[in-house]
Every structure is written in C-alpha cells, then in structure tokens.
Design a protein around this motif. Structure first.
Motif, mmCIF file in Angstrom:
data_model
loop_
_atom_site.group_PDB
_atom_site.id
_atom_site.type_symbol
_atom_site.label_atom_id
_atom_site.label_comp_id
_atom_site.label_asym_id
_atom_site.label_seq_id
_atom_site.Cartn_x
_atom_site.Cartn_y
_atom_site.Cartn_z
ATOM 1 N N PHE A 137 49.826 29.897 45.037
ATOM 2 C CA PHE A 137 49.523 30.963 46.160
ATOM 3 C C PHE A 137 48.272 31.545 46.264
ATOM 4 C CE2 PHE A 137 49.639 35.259 47.746
ATOM 5 C CZ PHE A 137 50.035 35.171 49.088
ATOM 6 N N VAL A 138 47.681 31.439 47.392
ATOM 7 C CA VAL A 138 46.189 31.991 47.367
ATOM 8 C C VAL A 138 46.341 33.032 48.548
ATOM 9 C CG1 VAL A 138 43.804 31.846 47.742
ATOM 10 C CG2 VAL A 138 45.211 29.878 46.658
ATOM 11 N N THR A 177 44.455 34.248 43.149
ATOM 12 C CA THR A 177 45.149 33.000 43.347
ATOM 13 C C THR A 177 46.130 32.810 42.061
ATOM 14 O OG1 THR A 177 43.355 31.617 44.016
ATOM 15 C CG2 THR A 177 44.998 30.468 42.624
ATOM 16 N N MET A 178 47.396 32.557 42.493
ATOM 17 C CA MET A 178 48.449 32.653 41.342
ATOM 18 C C MET A 178 49.164 31.200 41.130
ATOM 19 S SD MET A 178 52.062 34.793 41.410
ATOM 20 C CE MET A 178 52.736 34.312 42.938
ATOM 21 N N LEU A 179 49.088 30.790 40.107
ATOM 22 C CA LEU A 179 49.688 29.321 40.228
ATOM 23 C C LEU A 179 50.374 28.969 39.081
ATOM 24 C CD1 LEU A 179 47.473 27.438 38.008
ATOM 25 C CD2 LEU A 179 45.853 27.678 39.836
ATOM 26 N N LEU A 200 44.804 34.562 38.763
ATOM 27 C CA LEU A 200 43.257 34.771 38.600
ATOM 28 C C LEU A 200 42.484 35.501 39.992
ATOM 29 C CD1 LEU A 200 40.351 33.682 37.789
ATOM 30 C CD2 LEU A 200 40.707 31.793 39.329
ATOM 31 N N ASP A 201 41.993 36.713 39.796
ATOM 32 C CA ASP A 201 41.385 37.526 41.071
ATOM 33 C C ASP A 201 40.538 36.786 41.825
ATOM 34 O OD1 ASP A 201 39.157 37.804 39.515
ATOM 35 O OD2 ASP A 201 39.139 39.867 39.889
ATOM 36 N N GLU A 202 40.138 37.184 43.028
ATOM 37 C CA GLU A 202 39.169 36.581 43.856
ATOM 38 C C GLU A 202 37.664 36.372 43.174
ATOM 39 O OE1 GLU A 202 39.168 36.317 48.793
ATOM 40 O OE2 GLU A 202 38.464 38.302 47.785
ATOM 41 N N ALA A 203 37.371 37.278 42.497
ATOM 42 C CA ALA A 203 36.209 37.393 41.807
ATOM 43 C C ALA A 203 36.138 36.652 40.455
ATOM 44 C CB ALA A 203 35.791 38.859 41.429
ATOM 45 N N GLN A 204 37.214 35.902 40.028
ATOM 46 C CA GLN A 204 37.475 35.163 38.970
ATOM 47 C C GLN A 204 36.904 36.094 37.730
ATOM 48 O OE1 GLN A 204 35.447 31.072 39.516
ATOM 49 N NE2 GLN A 204 36.774 30.861 41.371
ATOM 50 N N LYS A 205 37.409 37.169 37.510
ATOM 51 C CA LYS A 205 36.922 37.885 36.305
ATOM 52 C C LYS A 205 38.001 38.584 35.628
ATOM 53 C CE LYS A 205 32.285 37.846 37.006
ATOM 54 N NZ LYS A 205 31.490 37.112 36.060
#
Length: 258
Positions: A137-138, A177-179, A200-205
C-alpha cells in the motif's frame, strides 16, 4: 541504506548471486519464524545473496538488529529509534522473506480503512486463503504504529523477552509505503500466519514493523504467490532449536504485537 542490488552485484573479488532470469511473485525465505522465536538470531545469508532472490520483502538482521524492508531492490534497516541505518552487502540475516514483486491487482483506495477493513478487502479480492499474497500500500496513513526490535547480545534471550521491552513509534498522519505478506494459517511457525507488514515513510528515513494502522487515500497492490522456497540454516543454533513449542500460535501473536 543499501541503494540497490546493482550497487553490490557484481564486484571484483566477490561472489555474484544475481539471477539471470528472476521469476516474478515467487517467495524465497531464509530460516523460519519458529527459529527466530527460539533465539536463532545469527544467520548464514548475506544481504547481497538475499537480493538475488527478490526486490521486495521484509525481515530482520543478525542479533535482531532492527527491522528490514526491501522495496524496489532498496534495503532499509530500521533500528530501535525508528530511524534508518546504513546497510552493507556483507551483513547477515537470520530471517527474511523476499520476492520479485509484479502486482497482479491494483486497487485505488479513496476512503479511509482500518487495519481489519483493509485485510478483509485483500481477502475478498484474492478469494483463496491457502495461498501467500504479496501486499503493498502506497499513500496516506491517518494512524500508524510501529515497533522495532533492538540489537541483542549473547547469550541471546528468547524473542518474547525482547519484544516485551521493544520501543514503539506512533506516526499519526503520514505518507509512505507499507508492504509485506499474507501467509496461510497452515504455515504458522514456518512464517507468520496472517499479515506481516513493515512501513517506510515517504522520506525513507523512518519505519518499522507495523502493529496498527488506518489508511487514507492511496493505492493497494497485490500478487498471489504459489511458488515457495525455504532455505534452512545448517548452524548448531538451528539444529538445537525447539521449532515446535506448545504455545507457538500465542507466542507469534505476541511477537507480532497483535
């Protein structure tokens, strides 16, 4: 953060594990959830080799050093503070599940859904409860809670002792993103029966193992998996592990934060 499989494969002086023609939507797994519950925290597979089996997946790192999420061949390691750490190709994993993800179904989510509602939607769309499903899910999250295991020292404590002290993160409203995977009930102990998802948050942090959520608008992507390969460790740890405890269903429920 390991930027991609292409950044580590091949390299002079290193063994290349890259698949020439990877098969999409085939699950590859190293070790079992039951072994992880019994403190088999040292793996034999490198991140480099794991990436040769898939570009999408979840897992953990040696000594339970955080949560793993792999999206589009990029590996992220979330430590106990919920922030991303740098991943090296030679790092080892004691448990991970990956696939070459090619969505077979894509659904626009245009209204908020709880965790139960989203899971029910997936179950209804797939129809077959006896097959694995890769889930991504994004989009927007109205609520999100994660937890992150922290690095352990020998002698390793059982996983239930670890998770009783694990830190949690409440993200509130966020995007990302949730996967992960939906696993059939009969595979409990081999994997995690039901839904096992990482964020994983949008900023990938920031990110971690998902324990609760409510999604907003976004896109849900699904792929059915009927081809599964499991590579078991040959270590003494695994040899001596109790992989059939009486309370395995309850233990996994607690470990997953349900």
């Amino acid at each position: 953060m390991l930027s991609s499989v292409n950044d580590v494969l091949p390299r002079p002086g290193r063994t290349s594990f890259k698949c020439v023609e990877p098969k999409p939507n085939r699950l590859f797994q190293t070790s079992t959830m039951a072994a992880l519950l019994d403190a088999v925290y040292d793996g034999e597979m490198t991140i480099e080799e794991l990436l040769s089996h898939g570009n999408f997946g979840i897992g953990t790192f040696n000594a339970l050093d955080g949560e793993m999420i792999i999206n589009e061949s990029v590996v992220h390691q979330f430590r106990s503070d919920g922030h991303v750490g740098e991943v090296q190709p030679e790092q080892l994993t004691p448990f991970a599940c990956v696939t070459y993800f090619e969505p077979e179904t894509s659904i626009a989510i245009d209204a908020p859904k709880s965790k139960k509602e989203l899971e029910r939607l997936v179950d209804e769309v797939i129809g077959n409860p006896n097959l694995f499903v890769a889930v991504r899910f994004v989009g927007e999250f109205e609520e999100l809670e994660t937890r992150t295991v922290f690095c352990q020292c020998r002698p390793y404590p059982p996983m239930l002792d670890v998770v009783s002290r694990q830190p949690t993160q409440n993200f509130g409203t966020t995007r990302g993103t949730m996967l992960g995977f939906r696993t059939p009930t009969y595979m409990q102990g081999i994997n995690v029966a039901g839904y096992h998802l990482h964020f994983l948050d949008e900023a990938q942090k920031k990110g971690g193992h998902v324990t609760g959520y409510r999604v907003g608008k976004g896109r849900l992507e699904l792929a059915v998996i009927s081809d599964v390969e499991i590579q078991l460790p040959r270590s003494r740890q695994f040899c001596e592990a109790n992989l059939s405890p009486d309370n395995i269903h309850e233990a996994i429920r607690i470990a997953e934060g349900e």
